[in-house]
Design an enzyme around this catalytic site. Structure first.
Site, PDB file in Angstrom:
ATOM      1  CG  MET A  72       7.731  12.766  87.654  1.00 31.11           C
ATOM      2  SD  MET A  72       8.177  11.685  86.335  1.00 31.11           S
ATOM      3  CE  MET A  72       8.616  12.688  84.997  1.00 31.11           C
ATOM      4  CB  CYS A  80      -9.226  21.390  87.194  1.00 33.67           C
ATOM      5  SG  CYS A  80      -8.825  19.746  87.737  1.00 33.67           S
ATOM      6  CB  SER A  87     -11.443  10.846  84.785  1.00 31.84           C
ATOM      7  OG  SER A  87     -12.551  10.873  85.616  1.00 31.84           O
ATOM      8  CD  GLU A  96     -10.063  11.502  88.696  1.00 33.88           C
ATOM      9  OE1 GLU A  96      -9.838  11.629  89.892  1.00 33.88           O
ATOM     10  OE2 GLU A  96     -10.895  12.180  88.080  1.00 33.88           O
ATOM     11  N   PRO A  97     -10.027   8.542  91.557  1.00 32.76           N
ATOM     12  CG  PRO A  97      -9.056   8.209  93.637  1.00 32.76           C
ATOM     13  CD  PRO A  97      -8.729   8.402  92.185  1.00 32.76           C
TER      14      PRO A  97
END
Lengths: 275, 440
Positions: B194, B51, B110, B115-116
């Site tokens: 959130m 994305c 990223s 982030e993984p």
């Protein structure tokens, strides 16, 4: 005797290594060192057990009149409680309190020189067992609550004040785990402490004809008992958790240590180790 | 003939979301791009589409630049003109492309640093391209290297430690207080993106129960059914609060909902079991003074942002260390690329043989002792060296012959290098397990 001294030295060295490995394991957050620590401590504990059995079986009458013996015994009980807690609750971090304390007590047992205690002749094994075992186990439990309590107060303060926890602190167990140690120490420690103190008074009653003789040790023990009773009630009846019981248990442990070390060594009392 | 590594792509920095949506190549097989004709210079291709980025990584050969080919077929596949695509793309050549791929795999490029997910997405894209047969020895090596670099960076730096989203930070704090979240109960007061995100993170950690309450009861029921929680009427909050261990609040209310006086009662009712309040609402729903009470912890949105910001700062510092690792690995990869051409490989092969002969010679001569006549000695030496040369004669002529064929030259050089272990590569730990699995 030289063989036994050498044996004692080995045990002390192993305890020292165990404490050192654990500290290294915590600081470097390496699992391997923690494992080493556990193994060395376990071996030391086994040797220590053999050591105690050997000494007592050699001449029971002689050894239980030696102050050193009690230091060694307290160290042994402390480690036993640590190992049980580690096994039941998986709280390995208690090694931080247990190993150095046991090491200290064990080394003192080798270093100090005490006169022969005047154990009353009416000594029966039952009273002795009850009095010493109950009190030592409850002190060992308090020692664990002390270590867990300090950790609790520290981490709690950090979370409350919104200060970032570093890697080391994040790897520590959660606050509720520390509180769990306190729960064990209070709910098991207090009844044992009561049994220990009570048996002491009864024993005194049989031996000297008077239950309470305003001995400094007796006064302090009674004071500890009252605080302990209050904590026991608040914790079990009202459900106290967290900071307050942690603080109180820590003070109780410090008082017990004062009672064991300072009073026995420096003040005139029935329990005196003084030469 | 010289091969070129080239990468064209767009990402969250060069193209807005609308553009990324239009030119996304999700689930597009690399064969669908018309790059597979005779005269197209593209020999190997990998498509990476997530994305936040769309990238085409190619190995090309020949005098033509493949960029125009790639642009044209990419745009056509998305039913657009190449000109619509051109302003948003970046073109990276050779060393830059390798560096970029390593950075992407290690999540240095990223949107959320470290982030993984990206590594998994890359592995999936790569697998698809391998299945379609659009990768070759160079891209295979490059991608495997990228994955191992990513792994190395993950273990050697702290780039993916510490939560960098508000909801994750809240969950981590909850773990520091409660340890195991499984037996815990959570109350969600009010709705909001959130708050719901935090709730779903907690659910992923296996919490026991979720209560949902809202001023409009119907909305509470709606959210509750989404999370399989239990809706409770807004007026019931005080009766239900003692049951909740973690409370996430985000109402639009202007007044405080929960004050210190009430909390004194509630915590007593709970037998002082700890409570963790996460107040995401602005203005705040919960009186911040309740933090003074023992066993009650409250974090508002700014506190959580503070935690996240500190963690992000730490990741940025770690990224600098990661960049050094990447530079190292890029240099190593370039070395390997150069060695793929014929000449260095032949030299390496001959050196390998000579070293081997010398080593064996030393051993044998030592065993035979000092009394050896110089003639015998010379004969043995000659034997060893010529044997090694003769043994290597066929592999070398084979390589020379294959290097005439454009398609397979790289493959065979790379193969020979591996057969003779000229790059001293470590054997992957799963090598033997794979073999075992095949037997089963």
């Amino acid at each position: 005797m030289t063989f036994l001294t050498l044996f004692d030295m080995t045990i002390a060295l192993l305890y020292f290594l165990g404490a050192l490995f654990f500290l290294g394991g915590i600081l470097g957050s390496t699992h391997f060192l923690k494992r080493c620590s556990l193994i060395t401590t376990l071996i030391a504990f086994l040797l220590h057990t053999i050591d105690l059995v050997l000494k007592v079986s050699q001449s029971p009458e002689f050894f239980i009149t030696q102050g050193q013996f009690y230091f060694s015994l307290l160290a042994w009980v402390l480690l036993m409680i640590y190992l049980v807690l580690w096994w039941r609750l998986k709280l390995q971090f208690l090694a931080l309190t247990a190993s150095p304390l046991a090491l200290m007590l064990f080394c003192s047992s080798m270093a100090i020189n005490t006169d022969t205690l005047s154990i009353p002749s009416e000594l029966s094994l039952l009273w002795f067992g009850l009095h010493i075992a109950a009190l030592f186990v409850s002190i060992a439990l308090l020692a664990m609550a002390f270590g867990a309590g300090l950790c609790y107060i520290y981490v709690d303060k950090k979370i409350k004040h919104k200060i970032k926890l570093n890697k080391l602190q994040r790897d520590l167990p959660a606050l509720t785990s520390f509180d769990q140690v306190n729960h064990w120490a209070v709910s098991i420690g207090f009844p044992l402490f009561t049994v220990g103190v009570l048996s002491g008074f009864l024993w005194a009653g049989f031996t000297w004809g008077e239950i309470f003789s305003f001995d400094p040790k007796e006064i302090l023990s009674l004071a500890i008992w009252f605080v302990f009773a209050y904590l026991f009630h608040q914790r079990l009846a009202l459900g106290w958790k967290g900071r307050k019981p942690a603080k109180m248990a820590s003070w109780l442990f410090i008082l017990s240590l004062v009672s064991f070390l300072i009073i026995n060594l420096y003040l005139p009392t029935h329990h005196s180790f003084q030469p | 003939m010289q091969k070129y590594i080239q990468l064209i792509g767009l990402n969250h920095r060069t193209a807005p979301l609308e553009i990324r949506e239009v030119f996304a190549l999700n689930e597009v097989s690399p064969k669908q791009l018309d790059l597979w004709q005779e005269n197209c210079p593209v020999k190997e291709l990998i498509i990476l589409s997530t994305c936040n980025r769309v990238e085409l990584l190619t190995i090309s050969q020949g005098h033509d630049t493949p960029i125009e080919w790639m642009l044209r077929s990419w745009a056509r596949l998305c039913s657009h003109e190449p000109e619509a695509l051109r302003p948003y793309i970046y073109i990276l050549n050779h060393k830059e492309a390798v560096e970029h791929i390593f950075s992407v795999a290690s999540s240095l490029d990223s949107m959320v640093l470290g982030e993984p997910q990206i590594l998994g997405q890359m592995k999936d894209s790569y697998r698809l391209c391998v299945e379609q047969g659009t990768t070759g020895p160079i891209l295979n090596r490059l991608m495997h290297k990228a994955f191992s670099v990513a792994k190395r960076i993950r273990t050697e730096t702290k780039i993916s430690q510490n939560a960098v989203s508000i909801s994750f930070a809240a969950v981590e704090l909850a773990k520091n207080i409660f340890g195991n979240l499984a037996p815990k109960k959570v109350m969600l007061i009010g709705a909001g993106e959130m708050a719901e995100l935090a709730a779903s993170h907690l659910i992923n950690n296996g919490i026991q129960q979720l209560f949902v309450t809202n001023r409009t009861y119907a909305r509470a029921v709606e959210i509750a059914s989404h999370f399989q929680g239990q809706a409770i009427p807004f007026t019931e909050i005080y009766n239900q609060l003692p049951k909740a261990d973690i409370i996430i609040s985000s109402t639009g209310s202007n007044q405080t909902l929960i004050n210190i006086k009430d909390m004194r009662q509630i915590i007593k009712k709970r037998k002082y079991k700890p409570m963790f309040f996460i107040d995401i609402a602005v203005p705040r729903d919960i009186d911040p003074d309740i933090n003074q009470l023992d066993n009650i912890y409250i974090y508002d949105i700014d506190d959580l942002k503070g935690v996240v910001e500190e963690n992000l700062e730490q990741r940025r510092e770690e990224a600098e260390i990661a960049k050094k690792i990447i530079n190292e690995e890029v240099t190593a990869f370039e070395g390997w690329l150069r060695s793929l051409s014929l000449k260095p490989t032949i030299i390496d092969l001959l050196n390998y043989g000579e070293n081997l002969a010398q080593k064996e010679l030393n051993k044998t001569l030592k065993n035979l002792g000092p009394d050896l006549s110089p003639e015998t000695r010379q004969a043995i030496e000659q034997l060893a060296f010529s044997l090694s040369k003769k043994l290597l004669h066929y592999p070398i002529t084979f390589l020379k012959r294959k290097s005439q064929e454009e398609e397979s030259a790289n493959y065979f050089t790379s193969l020979i290098r591996r057969v003779f272990d000229l790059d001293n590569e470590p054997i992957p730990p799963e090598a033997h397990t794979l073999k075992k699995q095949k037997k089963d």
